[in-house]
Enzyme design. Structure first.
Site, PDB file in Angstrom:
ATOM      1  N   ARG A 103       0.843  -1.191   0.000  1.00  0.00           N
ATOM      2  CA  ARG A 103       0.000   0.000   0.000  1.00  0.00           C
ATOM      3  C   ARG A 103       0.886   1.251   0.000  1.00  0.00           C
ATOM      4  O   ARG A 103       1.702   1.429   0.906  1.00  0.00           O
ATOM      5  CB  ARG A 103      -0.911  -0.013   1.219  1.00  0.00           C
ATOM      6  CG  ARG A 103      -2.035   0.997   1.083  1.00  0.00           C
ATOM      7  CD  ARG A 103      -3.238   0.539   1.831  1.00  0.00           C
ATOM      8  NE  ARG A 103      -3.040   0.670   3.256  1.00  0.00           N
ATOM      9  CZ  ARG A 103      -3.978   1.068   4.098  1.00  0.00           C
ATOM     10  NH1 ARG A 103      -5.179   1.352   3.660  1.00  0.00           N
ATOM     11  NH2 ARG A 103      -3.749   1.159   5.371  1.00  0.00           N
ATOM     12  N   THR A 107      -0.696   7.650  -1.314  1.00  0.00           N
ATOM     13  CA  THR A 107      -2.002   7.545  -1.985  1.00  0.00           C
ATOM     14  C   THR A 107      -2.916   6.519  -1.294  1.00  0.00           C
ATOM     15  O   THR A 107      -4.121   6.503  -1.556  1.00  0.00           O
ATOM     16  CB  THR A 107      -1.824   7.087  -3.440  1.00  0.00           C
ATOM     17  OG1 THR A 107      -1.263   5.762  -3.411  1.00  0.00           O
ATOM     18  CG2 THR A 107      -0.899   8.000  -4.219  1.00  0.00           C
ATOM     19  N   ASP A 199      -2.257 -10.023  13.109  1.00  0.00           N
ATOM     20  CA  ASP A 199      -1.602  -9.943  11.794  1.00  0.00           C
ATOM     21  C   ASP A 199      -1.346 -11.367  11.281  1.00  0.00           C
ATOM     22  O   ASP A 199      -0.511 -12.088  11.827  1.00  0.00           O
ATOM     23  CB  ASP A 199      -0.280  -9.164  11.914  1.00  0.00           C
ATOM     24  CG  ASP A 199       0.302  -8.879  10.541  1.00  0.00           C
ATOM     25  OD1 ASP A 199       0.498  -9.837   9.764  1.00  0.00           O
ATOM     26  OD2 ASP A 199       0.523  -7.696  10.229  1.00  0.00           O
ATOM     27  N   ASP A 202       2.397 -12.008  10.211  1.00  0.00           N
ATOM     28  CA  ASP A 202       3.314 -12.125  11.363  1.00  0.00           C
ATOM     29  C   ASP A 202       3.085 -13.420  12.124  1.00  0.00           C
ATOM     30  O   ASP A 202       4.026 -14.085  12.545  1.00  0.00           O
ATOM     31  CB  ASP A 202       3.126 -10.941  12.327  1.00  0.00           C
ATOM     32  CG  ASP A 202       3.746  -9.658  11.794  1.00  0.00           C
ATOM     33  OD1 ASP A 202       4.505  -9.733  10.801  1.00  0.00           O
ATOM     34  OD2 ASP A 202       3.479  -8.595  12.374  1.00  0.00           O
TER      35      ASP A 202
HETATM   36  N1  URA Z   1      -4.291  -8.077   7.714  1.00  0.00           N
HETATM   37  C1  URA Z   1      -4.071  -8.851   8.810  1.00  0.00           C
HETATM   38  O1  URA Z   1      -3.122  -9.626   8.832  1.00  0.00           O
HETATM   39  N2  URA Z   1      -4.905  -8.719   9.855  1.00  0.00           N
HETATM   40  C2  URA Z   1      -5.939  -7.883   9.879  1.00  0.00           C
HETATM   41  O2  URA Z   1      -6.680  -7.837  10.869  1.00  0.00           O
HETATM   42  C3  URA Z   1      -6.163  -7.078   8.729  1.00  0.00           C
HETATM   43  C4  URA Z   1      -5.326  -7.197   7.658  1.00  0.00           C
END
Ligand code: URA
Length: 207
Positions: A103, A107, A199, A202
């Site tokens: 991302r 923008t 995440d 992660d």
């Molecule tokens: N990406 C992720 O890994 N977790 C989220 O909650 C949103 C996007």
């Protein structure tokens, strides 16, 4: 909303609960992603085109079916990678085409950084894999890329989605069916799905 399919399978729900738990370690997290992906693969491929074939059993001839579609798995890097093994267990001949997007901080639009699709499409159906359908930006950009490539039959398969992400993908591409383990409540101010699982990249890769 039509074309959106949250799973109602008890095993998906039970595995998702383990996946959400903050105490689940990376090894178990990867196993659960693979297992849930395999169950969603089953649900998302109910309408694959099939043809009839003749089969010789040990006792007699009979009719059977064969899948006619050439399937492309399109994991969105990096967290979609963990879903590929689950899909391959059910469809080992599927091709895998990776798409990498980040991302742009100014923008806020997705920018493609990895795309090695050949000029002509090699598959008849694409299954876009991303565990988290959050804002929907990457999913929309990936489907844009696949449609430009020439594939018309596209499905999105994710584990969790925020209503915002579903709305965005569905309004940009109403023809793309959306298959999920569950639909969550909302996004927080950092773009994380709530209650979510944190995440997904992660937690899979231990980073
Ligand atoms: N990406 C992720 O890994 N977790 C989220 O909650 C949103 C996007």
């Amino acid at each position: 909303m039509n074309n959106v399919y949250p799973s109602s399978h008890p095993l998906v729900g039970a595995k998702l609960s383990l996946l959400r738990n903050v105490k689940t370690d990376s090894k178990k997290f990867r196993e659960l992603i693979r297992e849930i992906a395999a169950m969603l693969a089953y649900e998302a491929t109910m309408d694959l085109a099939v043809g009839q074939i003749d089969i010789q059993t040990p006792l007699m001839m009979t009719k059977g079916i064969t899948v006619l579609e050439r399937i492309g798995l399109v994991p969105i890097l990096r967290s979609g990678l963990g879903m590929v093994e689950g899909f391959w267990e059910l469809m080992p001949g599927a091709e895998v085409w990776h798409i990498g997007l980040y991302r742009d901080e100014k923008t806020l639009k997705p920018v493609s950084y990895y795309n090695r699709l050949p000029i002509e499409p090699t598959v008849s159906v694409c299954l876009v894999l991303d565990p988290m359908l959050a804002t929907g930006g990457s999913a929309v950009a990936t489907v844009d890329i696949l449609k430009r490539w020439g594939v018309t039959k596209i499905k999105f398969v994710g584990i969790l989605a925020a209503p915002e992400g579903i709305e965005r993908l569905h309004s940009a591409h109403p023809d793309v069916s959306i298959h999920l383990a569950a639909i969550d409540e909302c996004l927080n101010e950092h773009g994380y799905i709530l209650p979510g699982l944190g995440d997904a990249g992660d937690r899979q890769f231990g980073t």
